[in-house]
Design an enzyme around this catalytic site. Structure first.
Site, PDB file in Angstrom:
ATOM      1  N   LYS A 150     -12.499  -2.366   9.005  1.00 11.86           N
ATOM      2  CA  LYS A 150     -11.923  -1.273   9.645  1.00 11.86           C
ATOM      3  C   LYS A 150     -12.322  -0.413  10.985  1.00 11.86           C
ATOM      4  O   LYS A 150     -12.870   0.573   9.866  1.00 11.86           O
ATOM      5  CB  LYS A 150     -10.781  -1.727   8.527  1.00 11.86           C
ATOM      6  CG  LYS A 150      -9.935  -2.763   8.777  1.00 11.86           C
ATOM      7  CD  LYS A 150      -9.209  -2.410   7.455  1.00 11.86           C
ATOM      8  CE  LYS A 150      -7.635  -3.223   7.130  1.00 11.86           C
ATOM      9  NZ  LYS A 150      -6.725  -3.008   6.345  1.00 11.86           N
ATOM     10  N   SER A 173       1.569   3.404   5.319  1.00  9.52           N
ATOM     11  CA  SER A 173       0.208   3.705   6.452  1.00  9.52           C
ATOM     12  C   SER A 173       0.830   3.332   7.288  1.00  9.52           C
ATOM     13  O   SER A 173       0.529   4.799   9.079  1.00  9.52           O
ATOM     14  CB  SER A 173      -1.117   3.922   5.803  1.00  9.52           C
ATOM     15  OG  SER A 173      -0.800   4.567   4.506  1.00  9.52           O
ATOM     16  N   HIS A 231       2.692   6.772  -1.760  1.00 11.00           N
ATOM     17  CA  HIS A 231       1.511   6.324  -2.817  1.00 11.00           C
ATOM     18  C   HIS A 231       1.262   7.350  -3.998  1.00 11.00           C
ATOM     19  O   HIS A 231       1.493   7.572  -4.839  1.00 11.00           O
ATOM     20  CB  HIS A 231      -0.189   6.611  -1.908  1.00 11.00           C
ATOM     21  CG  HIS A 231       0.124   5.602  -1.000  1.00 11.00           C
ATOM     22  ND1 HIS A 231      -0.973   5.434   0.158  1.00 11.00           N
ATOM     23  CD2 HIS A 231      -0.119   4.599  -1.213  1.00 11.00           C
ATOM     24  CE1 HIS A 231      -0.984   5.162   0.842  1.00 11.00           C
ATOM     25  NE2 HIS A 231      -0.445   4.091   0.454  1.00 11.00           N
ATOM     26  N   ARG A 280       6.696  -3.126  -3.072  1.00  8.02           N
ATOM     27  CA  ARG A 280       7.957  -2.020  -2.281  1.00  8.02           C
ATOM     28  C   ARG A 280       8.208  -3.177  -2.771  1.00  8.02           C
ATOM     29  O   ARG A 280      10.089  -2.889  -2.401  1.00  8.02           O
ATOM     30  CB  ARG A 280       7.360  -1.530  -1.020  1.00  8.02           C
ATOM     31  CG  ARG A 280       6.401  -0.456  -0.981  1.00  8.02           C
ATOM     32  CD  ARG A 280       6.075  -0.235  -0.047  1.00  8.02           C
ATOM     33  NE  ARG A 280       4.915  -1.553   0.874  1.00  8.02           N
ATOM     34  CZ  ARG A 280       3.971  -1.293   1.221  1.00  8.02           C
ATOM     35  NH1 ARG A 280       3.817  -1.021   2.961  1.00  8.02           N
ATOM     36  NH2 ARG A 280       3.634  -2.943   2.046  1.00  8.02           N
TER      37      ARG A 280
END
Ligand code: PNS
Length: 170
Positions: A41, A128, A17, A90
């Site tokens: 969440k 993460s 990040h 990514r």
């Protein structure tokens, strides 16, 4: 004057990040790091903790502001006057979802466009979720997250590791 948003959950912020933040901040005038406050969440870190970790690790970059948001990203863009959304890519597996999000966001708010930055090769595997997984099993996360975040993650997983040890699960 380009004001951009780099949105995400940042639970926690990783070096991947930070790589995108640093590079995006060089290409726009103002970069808002938008931290999603997602009621659906259960994150490892509260919204205030995530915002403050991001503020700490981006303190050296002058054109950055860290803000939390809830609801639709396009509504946050309207509120802040941002016309660019920054996302890191990514791998090809990211592409389908990211394209769908970019197209949906532009359909809902035609003034906003998404700018994709290719993640630097050394962070292309990082997320993460992976950081939390490694930490939960007692692995070393120093290569994955900023120094100030390492201890915070370790403190958070420690009680879980201890509990599992006591119950004989690890
Ligand atoms: O990097 P992350 O954590 O996967 O970030 C996902 C994020 C926050 C960019 C995305 O879930 C989002 O924008 N959520 C806000 C709700 C929204 O606008 N959803 C519709 C997008 S098409």
């Amino acid at each position: 004057m380009i004001r951009a948003i780099y949105p995400g959950s940042f639970d926690p912020v990783t070096l991947g990040h930070l790589d995108i933040i640093g590079r995006a901040a060089k290409t726009v005038d103002e970069l808002i790091v938008g931290v999603l406050n997602n009621g659906g969440k259960t994150p490892m870190f509260s919204i205030d903790e995530r915002v403050s970790m991001l503020e700490e690790v981006t303190a050296g970059i002058p054109n950055i502001k860290v803000m939390s948001f809830s609801g639709l990203l396009v509504d946050f863009a309207k509120q802040t006057g941002a016309t660019t959304i920054v996302r890191g890519l990514r791998a090809i597996s990211d592409f389908e979802y990211e394209l769908q999000m970019a197209q949906t966001n532009r359909k809902m708010y035609p003034l906003v466009d998404t700018m994709f930055l290719a993640t630097s090769l050394e962070y292309s595997y990082l997320s993460s979720t992976i950081v939390k997984e490694v930490a939960f099993f007692g692995g070393d996360i120093r290569e994955f997250v900023p120094e100030s975040v390492v201890l915070k993650v370790q403190e958070r997983v420690q009680p879980v590791i201890q509990k599992d040890k006591k119950s004989g699960q690890i």
